[in-house]
Design an enzyme around this catalytic site. Structure first.
Site, PDB file in Angstrom:
ATOM      1  N   ARG A   1      -3.617  10.471  19.126  1.00 59.50           N
ATOM      2  CA  ARG A   1      -4.209   9.513  20.057  1.00 59.50           C
ATOM      3  C   ARG A   1      -5.496   8.907  19.499  1.00 59.50           C
ATOM      4  O   ARG A   1      -6.256   9.573  18.809  1.00 59.50           O
ATOM      5  CB  ARG A   1      -4.516  10.205  21.393  1.00 59.50           C
ATOM      6  CG  ARG A   1      -3.318  10.858  22.056  1.00 59.50           C
ATOM      7  CD  ARG A   1      -3.685  11.429  23.413  1.00 59.50           C
ATOM      8  NE  ARG A   1      -4.747  12.415  23.332  1.00 59.50           N
ATOM      9  CZ  ARG A   1      -4.569  13.735  23.308  1.00 59.50           C
ATOM     10  NH1 ARG A   1      -3.338  14.229  23.327  1.00 59.50           N
ATOM     11  NH2 ARG A   1      -5.592  14.560  23.271  1.00 59.50           N
TER      12      ARG A   1
ATOM     13  N   GLN B   1      -7.391  -0.433  10.379  1.00 59.20           N
ATOM     14  CA  GLN B   1      -8.345   0.051   9.376  1.00 59.20           C
ATOM     15  C   GLN B   1      -9.416  -1.003   9.115  1.00 59.20           C
ATOM     16  O   GLN B   1      -9.242  -2.178   9.464  1.00 59.20           O
ATOM     17  CB  GLN B   1      -7.561   0.413   8.098  1.00 59.20           C
ATOM     18  CG  GLN B   1      -8.364   0.903   6.940  1.00 59.20           C
ATOM     19  CD  GLN B   1      -8.723  -0.207   5.970  1.00 59.20           C
ATOM     20  OE1 GLN B   1      -8.199  -1.319   6.031  1.00 59.20           O
ATOM     21  NE2 GLN B   1      -9.639   0.079   5.068  1.00 59.20           N
TER      22      GLN B   1
ATOM     23  N   PHE C   1       0.836  -1.187   0.000  1.00 60.07           N
ATOM     24  CA  PHE C   1       0.000   0.000   0.000  1.00 60.07           C
ATOM     25  C   PHE C   1       0.880   1.250   0.000  1.00 60.07           C
ATOM     26  O   PHE C   1       2.003   1.244   0.500  1.00 60.07           O
ATOM     27  CB  PHE C   1      -0.930  -0.016   1.219  1.00 60.07           C
ATOM     28  CG  PHE C   1      -1.921   1.111   1.254  1.00 60.07           C
ATOM     29  CD1 PHE C   1      -2.858   1.253   0.248  1.00 60.07           C
ATOM     30  CD2 PHE C   1      -1.903   2.029   2.292  1.00 60.07           C
ATOM     31  CE1 PHE C   1      -3.770   2.293   0.276  1.00 60.07           C
ATOM     32  CE2 PHE C   1      -2.811   3.070   2.334  1.00 60.07           C
ATOM     33  CZ  PHE C   1      -3.747   3.213   1.315  1.00 60.07           C
TER      34      PHE C   1
ATOM     35  N   ASP D   1       6.578  -3.528   8.725  1.00 63.00           N
ATOM     36  CA  ASP D   1       5.216  -3.127   8.379  1.00 63.00           C
ATOM     37  C   ASP D   1       4.354  -4.379   8.480  1.00 63.00           C
ATOM     38  O   ASP D   1       4.350  -5.234   7.597  1.00 63.00           O
ATOM     39  CB  ASP D   1       5.179  -2.544   6.967  1.00 63.00           C
ATOM     40  CG  ASP D   1       3.808  -1.984   6.593  1.00 63.00           C
ATOM     41  OD1 ASP D   1       2.810  -2.454   7.164  1.00 63.00           O
ATOM     42  OD2 ASP D   1       3.739  -1.110   5.716  1.00 63.00           O
TER      43      ASP D   1
ATOM     44  N   ARG E   1       4.543  15.630  24.615  1.00 61.88           N
ATOM     45  CA  ARG E   1       4.644  15.627  26.073  1.00 61.88           C
ATOM     46  C   ARG E   1       5.578  14.509  26.553  1.00 61.88           C
ATOM     47  O   ARG E   1       5.787  13.508  25.864  1.00 61.88           O
ATOM     48  CB  ARG E   1       3.265  15.432  26.707  1.00 61.88           C
ATOM     49  CG  ARG E   1       2.290  16.569  26.444  1.00 61.88           C
ATOM     50  CD  ARG E   1       0.993  16.373  27.226  1.00 61.88           C
ATOM     51  NE  ARG E   1       0.075  17.477  27.025  1.00 61.88           N
ATOM     52  CZ  ARG E   1      -1.071  17.395  26.324  1.00 61.88           C
ATOM     53  NH1 ARG E   1      -1.437  16.237  25.785  1.00 61.88           N
ATOM     54  NH2 ARG E   1      -1.840  18.451  26.199  1.00 61.88           N
TER      55      ARG E   1
ATOM     56  N   LYS F   1      -8.828  -4.684   8.009  1.00 63.49           N
ATOM     57  CA  LYS F   1      -7.764  -5.452   8.638  1.00 63.49           C
ATOM     58  C   LYS F   1      -8.300  -6.574   9.521  1.00 63.49           C
ATOM     59  O   LYS F   1      -9.429  -6.550   9.986  1.00 63.49           O
ATOM     60  CB  LYS F   1      -6.849  -4.539   9.449  1.00 63.49           C
ATOM     61  CG  LYS F   1      -6.149  -3.474   8.614  1.00 63.49           C
ATOM     62  CD  LYS F   1      -5.327  -4.081   7.495  1.00 63.49           C
ATOM     63  CE  LYS F   1      -4.459  -3.061   6.779  1.00 63.49           C
ATOM     64  NZ  LYS F   1      -5.228  -2.107   5.960  1.00 63.49           N
TER      65      LYS F   1
ATOM     66  N   HIS G   1      -0.767  -6.126   7.688  1.00 61.07           N
ATOM     67  CA  HIS G   1      -1.542  -7.304   7.269  1.00 61.07           C
ATOM     68  C   HIS G   1      -1.348  -8.489   8.209  1.00 61.07           C
ATOM     69  O   HIS G   1      -1.912  -9.551   7.949  1.00 61.07           O
ATOM     70  CB  HIS G   1      -1.094  -7.757   5.875  1.00 61.07           C
ATOM     71  CG  HIS G   1      -1.489  -6.853   4.770  1.00 61.07           C
ATOM     72  ND1 HIS G   1      -1.189  -7.138   3.442  1.00 61.07           N
ATOM     73  CD2 HIS G   1      -2.171  -5.686   4.746  1.00 61.07           C
ATOM     74  CE1 HIS G   1      -1.649  -6.183   2.673  1.00 61.07           C
ATOM     75  NE2 HIS G   1      -2.241  -5.279   3.447  1.00 61.07           N
TER      76      HIS G   1
ATOM     77  N   TYR H   1       1.046  21.543  29.623  1.00 64.41           N
ATOM     78  CA  TYR H   1       1.415  22.411  28.514  1.00 64.41           C
ATOM     79  C   TYR H   1       2.915  22.474  28.284  1.00 64.41           C
ATOM     80  O   TYR H   1       3.433  23.440  27.727  1.00 64.41           O
ATOM     81  CB  TYR H   1       0.838  23.823  28.717  1.00 64.41           C
ATOM     82  CG  TYR H   1      -0.656  23.878  28.472  1.00 64.41           C
ATOM     83  CD1 TYR H   1      -1.177  23.623  27.204  1.00 64.41           C
ATOM     84  CD2 TYR H   1      -1.534  24.154  29.501  1.00 64.41           C
ATOM     85  CE1 TYR H   1      -2.544  23.653  26.974  1.00 64.41           C
ATOM     86  CE2 TYR H   1      -2.909  24.185  29.290  1.00 64.41           C
ATOM     87  CZ  TYR H   1      -3.408  23.932  28.015  1.00 64.41           C
ATOM     88  OH  TYR H   1      -4.758  23.947  27.793  1.00 64.41           O
TER      89      TYR H   1
END
Length: 410
Positions: free
Chosen positions: A248, A199, A102, A173, A231, A202, A176, A238
């Site tokens: 996230r 996704q 992909f 990767d 962070r 999957k 799959h 902050y």
């Protein structure tokens, strides 16, 4: 195997289908629904602290994969990007990738201002060919991204040997490859880091989402910071120490993934067994060659079941026409990628929108013959949900192929 005579008239011409089962995806039950509903009722949908249900799922996934750490994020593309940045790539560095995968495997390399270097795939597995890696290494090479394509393990021993000799990082990767194994190790846990996608298509899904796993303390600290707007645990709300963004996932995704993870082992076992059975059936058909599973002990995730098609044994029927006939017979299948990644406009037209790729880089001169044949003439994909069927379903897949062959050669 069922040896009853096949229906002579093709379904594409109005005959009955050889494959009559439908294969829904995703699979869920009321426990999935209730888990999500519980989060909805709680009002705690987000994940500002990377805690709660999200942290719980990360711990579950790390344990499942056998790694110290798992860092969730919004999708598999971002998980690759986090891993690349954490591995210390700099603008202009080269990253070795396969051309049969992909787009995200290569486009994230552009996003971090690095240069994708495409090398050909092995003709028997369609995974990155270790024999081609060493010749592609230059003084600017920093990372190898082997893709466990379709859920089939790459030759990790050979790839890691090369990486160690040239001091390169390896990012698997595994988009799959949920649940797949290489010599007893979960894919994604073998290199420096492993990237997953959740996704909608999957084998483990929450619609969208991603994960990167690692055993490396330093990589974990960087990736964990990058996905949470830079962070660090010792900082204030902050305080932003690194150039990260909000990558996230939500509590809703996390609880859904936790429920889906409970099914993964059994589903992977079924797909693996069905894949072996389909190999035995298709090996009897002239002009159909199942991909090799390699030469070491593996567990295949079969996100895709892939076989090589030889049109000379089907009266020169083009692959696209062959796949259309199989689809009409009820087989959930595809002709796969129309061309290798380096032929995509983003590479051919140099639309990479980053400053660090030398002008001399010219993807119009790249040619990987095995990947070209796979795209144009050979590769046929059967989708993962179909590999969860019964043995009779698997037999009907072979029946459909035999039926098409008998019809076109009549």
């Amino acid at each position: 195997m069922n040896k009853t005579p096949l229906i002579e008239q093709l379904a594409i011409d109005g005959g009955e289908k050889a494959v009559t089962t439908t294969f829904p995806w995703p699979i869920y039950d009321e426990q999935d629904v209730e888990a999500v509903a519980h989060i909805v009722r709680s009002g705690q949908w987000g994940n500002p602290d990377c805690a709660g249900a999200v942290a719980d799922f990360e711990q579950q996934f790390a344990k499942y994969c056998g790694t110290k750490y798992a860092i969730s994020c919004v999708n598999g593309s971002v998980s690759l990007r986090l891993a690349l940045i954490a591995c210390g790539v700099r603008p202009g560095d080269e990253v070795i990738v396969p051309p049969y995968t992909f787009i995200a495997t290569a486009s994230v390399v552009l996003e971090v201002n690095c240069v994708p270097v495409f090398i050909d795939i092995d003709p028997d597995t369609y995974n990155l060919d270790p024999k081609a890696i060493e010749a592609a290494i230059t003084e600017r090479t920093k990372v190898i991204i082997p893709v466990h394509f379709a859920g089939l393990a790459c030759d990790m021993d050979a790839i890691l040997d090369i990486a160690h000799r040239y001091n390169l990082r390896v990012i698997e990767d595994a988009a799959h490859a949920h649940g797949a194994e290489y010599k007893g190790q979960k894919l994604g846990s073998i290199g420096d880091a492993g990237s997953f996608s959740f996704q909608s298509s999957k084998n483990l899904t929450s619609g969208e989402g991603g994960m990167v796993i690692t055993n490396d303390d330093a990589l974990y600290q960087i990736m964990n910071s990058l996905r949470n707007v830079g962070r660090l645990p010792e900082g204030q709300w902050y305080d932003h120490f690194n150039p990260g963004c909000n990558y996230r996932i939500t509590q809703l995704q996390a609880v859904l993934l936790s429920e889906q993870l409970k099914r993964l082992n059994e589903q992977t076992r079924i797909r693996n067994e069905n894949g072996l059975y389909l190999d035995s059936l298709l090996s009897e058909l002239d002009g159909i060659t199942p991909l090799s599973r390699g030469h070491v002990t593996i567990r295949h995730a079969y996100h895709l079941y892939i076989f090589r098609y030889d049109p000379t044994k089907f009266n020169q029927l083009p692959k696209q026409a062959f796949v259309a006939m199989l689809a009409a017979e009820g087989l959930p299948c595809s002709a796969g990628y129309p061309h290798p990644l380096y032929r995509q406009p983003v590479f051919q037209q140099k639309n990479w929108m980053c400053y660090a790729i030398p002008d001399a880089v010219d993807y119009s001169q790249v040619y990987c013959p095995v990947a070209e044949r796979a795209c144009a003439d050979e590769a046929v994909w059967i989708f993962q949900q179909a590999m969860l069927g019964t043995r009779r379903d698997i037999e009907s897949f072979a029946d459909a192929i035999r039926k098409v062959q008998q019809a076109v050669n009549k």
